[in-house]
Design a protein around this motif. Sequence first.
Motif, short mmCIF file in Angstrom:
data_model
loop_
_atom_site.label_atom_id
_atom_site.label_comp_id
_atom_site.label_asym_id
_atom_site.label_seq_id
_atom_site.Cartn_x
_atom_site.Cartn_y
_atom_site.Cartn_z
N MET A 1 0.83 -1.20 0.00
CA MET A 1 0.00 0.00 0.00
C MET A 1 0.87 1.26 0.00
O MET A 1 0.61 2.20 -0.73
N ILE A 2 1.90 1.28 0.86
CA ILE A 2 2.76 2.46 0.92
C ILE A 2 3.48 2.67 -0.42
O ILE A 2 3.60 3.80 -0.90
N ASP A 3 3.95 1.59 -1.03
CA ASP A 3 4.61 1.70 -2.34
C ASP A 3 3.66 2.31 -3.36
O ASP A 3 4.05 3.15 -4.18
N PHE A 4 2.39 1.89 -3.33
CA PHE A 4 1.40 2.42 -4.26
C PHE A 4 1.18 3.92 -4.02
O PHE A 4 1.08 4.71 -4.96
N ILE A 5 1.10 4.32 -2.75
CA ILE A 5 0.91 5.74 -2.40
C ILE A 5 2.07 6.57 -2.92
O ILE A 5 1.87 7.64 -3.53
N VAL A 6 3.30 6.09 -2.71
CA VAL A 6 4.48 6.84 -3.12
C VAL A 6 4.57 6.93 -4.64
O VAL A 6 4.77 8.02 -5.21
N SER A 7 4.38 5.80 -5.32
CA SER A 7 4.55 5.78 -6.78
C SER A 7 3.48 6.58 -7.51
O SER A 7 3.70 7.05 -8.63
N ASN A 8 2.33 6.77 -6.88
CA ASN A 8 1.24 7.52 -7.53
C ASN A 8 1.06 8.93 -6.97
O ASN A 8 0.13 9.64 -7.36
N GLY A 9 1.96 9.33 -6.08
CA GLY A 9 1.91 10.70 -5.57
C GLY A 9 0.63 11.02 -4.83
O GLY A 9 0.11 12.15 -4.92
N ILE A 10 0.09 10.06 -4.11
CA ILE A 10 -1.19 10.24 -3.41
C ILE A 10 -0.97 11.00 -2.11
O ILE A 10 -0.07 10.69 -1.33
N LYS A 11 -1.81 12.01 -1.87
CA LYS A 11 -1.75 12.75 -0.61
C LYS A 11 -2.53 12.00 0.46
O LYS A 11 -3.59 11.41 0.18
N VAL A 12 -2.04 12.03 1.68
CA VAL A 12 -2.64 11.24 2.76
C VAL A 12 -3.01 12.15 3.92
O VAL A 12 -2.22 13.01 4.34
N SER A 13 -4.20 11.96 4.44
CA SER A 13 -4.63 12.64 5.65
C SER A 13 -5.36 11.63 6.52
O SER A 13 -6.00 10.70 6.01
N THR A 14 -5.25 11.80 7.84
CA THR A 14 -5.87 10.84 8.74
C THR A 14 -6.53 11.56 9.91
O THR A 14 -6.24 12.74 10.18
N SER A 15 -7.41 10.87 10.59
CA SER A 15 -8.02 11.42 11.79
C SER A 15 -7.10 11.18 12.98
O SER A 15 -6.61 10.07 13.19
N LEU A 16 -6.87 12.24 13.73
CA LEU A 16 -6.09 12.15 14.97
C LEU A 16 -6.70 13.17 15.92
O LEU A 16 -6.42 14.36 15.84
N ASP A 17 -7.56 12.67 16.78
CA ASP A 17 -8.43 13.57 17.55
C ASP A 17 -7.75 14.18 18.77
O ASP A 17 -8.13 13.96 19.93
N GLY A 18 -6.69 14.94 18.48
CA GLY A 18 -6.01 15.65 19.57
C GLY A 18 -5.17 14.73 20.42
O GLY A 18 -4.31 14.00 19.93
N ILE A 19 -5.42 14.72 21.73
CA ILE A 19 -4.60 13.93 22.65
C ILE A 19 -5.04 12.47 22.65
O ILE A 19 -6.14 12.12 22.23
#
Length: 285
Positions: A1-19
């Motif tokens: 999955m990470i290789d696919f993200i890197v090779s296709n220039g995909i931007k990544v955002s995730t939920s991280l609810d503070g503390i």
Amino acid sequence: MIDFIVSNGIKVSTSLDGIETVHNKYRKLPGSDGSYIKVLDNINRLRRVGVNVGAMAVITADSLTDPEAIVDNFANLGIYPFVINPVFSSGRATNSWNILGIDPNMYSQFWKRLAKRCLEYQSQNIPIWDSSFELLLRKVILAQEPEYLDLMSPCGCIHGQIAYDLQGNVYPCNDARCDQKVILGNVMENSFKDVSECKEALKIKDASIINSERCGLCAYRPWCGRCPISNKLLFGKYDVPSEMTYNCRIWKGLFDKFFELIFEDMNKITMAASLVRQYDITRRS
């Protein structure tokens, strides 16, 4: 999955609810007490291969007491700028609104404290801020149009954002997939022209336009926007007076607090504007 993200220039955002404690309370993995450590582990895995990961914190009643801790945590993790969004009464949150829900006035007070903490870091030349602060800074101080879809008139749904599901149904925006689904067509049957010019799409666009009938003499009209999809979710129709809506009360509170920050210390706001300009230059280089 990470290789696919890197090779296709995909931007990544995730939920991280503070503390960590707040995040783990609502974002659990099967057989565990929470997903916070797992999220951080995956963020670091992506960083090691050069992928910059964005983070969004959904603000619930549990988050309101310590906004400074949220900023400190993002600063310590090196995640900035970051996004915060107040929880909205849709999807699974609807049934738990008495626990999760927040009052817009309390949210604006929380946000001002959070913004002031960011300004403290900015005085040390650390470019940390939340997306709402950046939007207001760009609109009010820098006279820019950042094209944030919820603060546009007409709003950015359909032409600025569109969503699909696994069956190929087309929605005007991501929120339109919740609860009372607003389906404009299907990718197997309709062209973009079909879905963007259909009767339902035109009704949505019209209801998103700011005017005196919908927004009265509000001083923030030049910078604000309307969300007909959230109106549909809460009231069953696209077009309702803005003052009745949750979105209006949230954004009016943020505008109020932003102008308080300006009057309290314009020098800090000017410094923040300078950091945002530097940030833009860095992103373009």
